[in-house]
Design an enzyme around this catalytic site. Structure first.
Site, PDB file in Angstrom:
ATOM      1  N   LYS A   1       3.304   8.455   1.339  1.00  0.00           N
ATOM      2  CA  LYS A   1       2.551   9.314   2.217  1.00  0.00           C
ATOM      3  C   LYS A   1       1.756   8.491   3.213  1.00  0.00           C
ATOM      4  CE  LYS A   1       1.675  12.247  -1.798  1.00  0.00           C
ATOM      5  NZ  LYS A   1       1.188  11.612  -3.038  1.00  0.00           N
ATOM      6  N   GLY A   2       1.654   7.189   2.959  1.00  0.00           N
ATOM      7  CA  GLY A   2       0.714   6.345   3.695  1.00  0.00           C
ATOM      8  C   GLY A   2       0.916   6.301   5.198  1.00  0.00           C
TER       9      GLY A   2
ATOM     10  N   PHE B   1      -7.986  -5.431  -0.078  1.00  0.00           N
ATOM     11  CA  PHE B   1      -7.396  -4.103  -0.229  1.00  0.00           C
ATOM     12  C   PHE B   1      -8.056  -3.155   0.763  1.00  0.00           C
ATOM     13  CE2 PHE B   1      -6.310  -0.028  -1.998  1.00  0.00           C
ATOM     14  CZ  PHE B   1      -5.020  -0.237  -2.433  1.00  0.00           C
ATOM     15  N   VAL B   2      -7.244  -2.457   1.549  1.00  0.00           N
ATOM     16  CA  VAL B   2      -7.791  -1.580   2.583  1.00  0.00           C
ATOM     17  C   VAL B   2      -7.365  -0.125   2.363  1.00  0.00           C
ATOM     18  CG1 VAL B   2      -7.914  -3.414   4.315  1.00  0.00           C
ATOM     19  CG2 VAL B   2      -5.856  -2.001   4.156  1.00  0.00           C
TER      20      VAL B   2
ATOM     21  N   ASP C   1       3.194  -5.695   2.744  1.00  0.00           N
ATOM     22  CA  ASP C   1       2.404  -6.607   1.918  1.00  0.00           C
ATOM     23  C   ASP C   1       3.330  -7.707   1.389  1.00  0.00           C
ATOM     24  OD1 ASP C   1       0.047  -7.414   0.590  1.00  0.00           O
ATOM     25  OD2 ASP C   1       0.607  -6.304  -1.205  1.00  0.00           O
TER      26      ASP C   1
ATOM     27  N   ASP D   1      -4.302   4.722   0.863  1.00  0.00           N
ATOM     28  CA  ASP D   1      -5.077   5.278  -0.248  1.00  0.00           C
ATOM     29  C   ASP D   1      -5.434   4.233  -1.295  1.00  0.00           C
ATOM     30  OD1 ASP D   1      -2.290   5.025  -1.224  1.00  0.00           O
ATOM     31  OD2 ASP D   1      -3.076   6.048  -2.996  1.00  0.00           O
TER      32      ASP D   1
ATOM     33  N   ARG E   1      -7.433   8.692   2.112  1.00  0.00           N
ATOM     34  CA  ARG E   1      -6.424   8.737   3.184  1.00  0.00           C
ATOM     35  C   ARG E   1      -6.994   9.329   4.470  1.00  0.00           C
ATOM     36  NH1 ARG E   1      -1.363   7.526   0.950  1.00  0.00           N
ATOM     37  NH2 ARG E   1      -0.974   8.302  -1.145  1.00  0.00           N
TER      38      ARG E   1
ATOM     39  N   ASP F   1       3.115   2.072   6.654  1.00  0.00           N
ATOM     40  CA  ASP F   1       1.652   1.934   6.713  1.00  0.00           C
ATOM     41  C   ASP F   1       1.247   0.463   6.643  1.00  0.00           C
ATOM     42  OD1 ASP F   1       2.460   1.704   4.033  1.00  0.00           O
ATOM     43  OD2 ASP F   1       0.879   2.996   3.255  1.00  0.00           O
TER      44      ASP F   1
END
Ligand code: IMP
Ligand code: MG
Length: 182
Positions: free
Chosen positions: A46-47, A155-156, A106, A162, A168, A103
């Site tokens: 969903k990001g 971590f963002v 990483d 999320d 979100r 999104d």
């Protein structure tokens, strides 16, 4: 953005104004690159949803949108996971110019899996546009054609990203307080 930050948030990394200005620039690059063609944006649920809808509004081309969802499992926390498609695209992509919208990239495992899967479906072209890129944690090298922001190793959350499904809807990108991460 006004007032106090929500509990769990350490600091704002990118404001809504900075994000929208940068998305405008990237959308202009995409518009120029695909001039005269029709584009299909594929969002990873969903990001990427918040980023994709803003990007799509700024791209001046005939455009279609589809989504897929993935789940990843890892044997132990933090270990590279196995990725599979949990919800597939509604339509095929054969012969289409596809821009995969993420999104954040990483380790790169998710993106590598998606590119392998989608390239097997015969698109005319397949490129990648990511909102955030954390190159410091990359394990597998994957091509990225468009990126909005490179981010440090924190971590963002926010603007679609999320932590346990929360945050979100923040209209900015923020760093989580490390003591709030489990
Ligand atoms: P990769 O396979 O390690 O590149 O993982 C990418 C996925 O992990 C992203 O699509 C996000 O869903 C999630 N992810 C990685 N870092 C963050 C973060 O800082 N905040 C929120 N989600 C993240
Ligand atoms: Mg994701």
């Amino acid at each position: 953005m006004s007032g106090q930050l929500p509990a769990g948030i350490e600091r704002v990394l990118f404001t809504e104004e900075e994000i929208e200005e940068r998305i405008r620039q990237v959308a202009a690059e995409v518009t120029a690159k695909y001039a005269g063609r029709q584009l299909k944006l594929i969002g990873v649920l969903k990001g990427s949803v918040f980023f994709l809808t803003q990007l799509a509004r700024r791209i001046d081309l005939p455009l279609k949108i589809d989504f897929l969802a993935i789940s990843s499992f890892s044997a132990k926390a933090g270990a590279p996971g196995l990725v599979r498609i949990a919800k597939d695209l509604d339509e095929g992509i054969e012969g289409e110019d596809v821009l995969l919208v993420e999104d954040i990239v990483d380790t790169g495992f998710t993106l590598r899996y998606l590119l392998q899967t989608l390239s097997g479906r015969g698109p005319n072209s397949l490129a990648v546009c990511t909102f955030l890129d954390r190159t410091s944690r990359r394990i597998v090298q994957t091509p990225i054609d468009y990126r909005c922001f490179e981010i440090p190793d924190h971590f963002v959350v926010g603007y679609g990203l999320d932590y346990h499904q929360a945050y979100r809807n923040l209209n900015y990108v923020a760093v989580m307080r490390p003591d709030k991460l489990s």
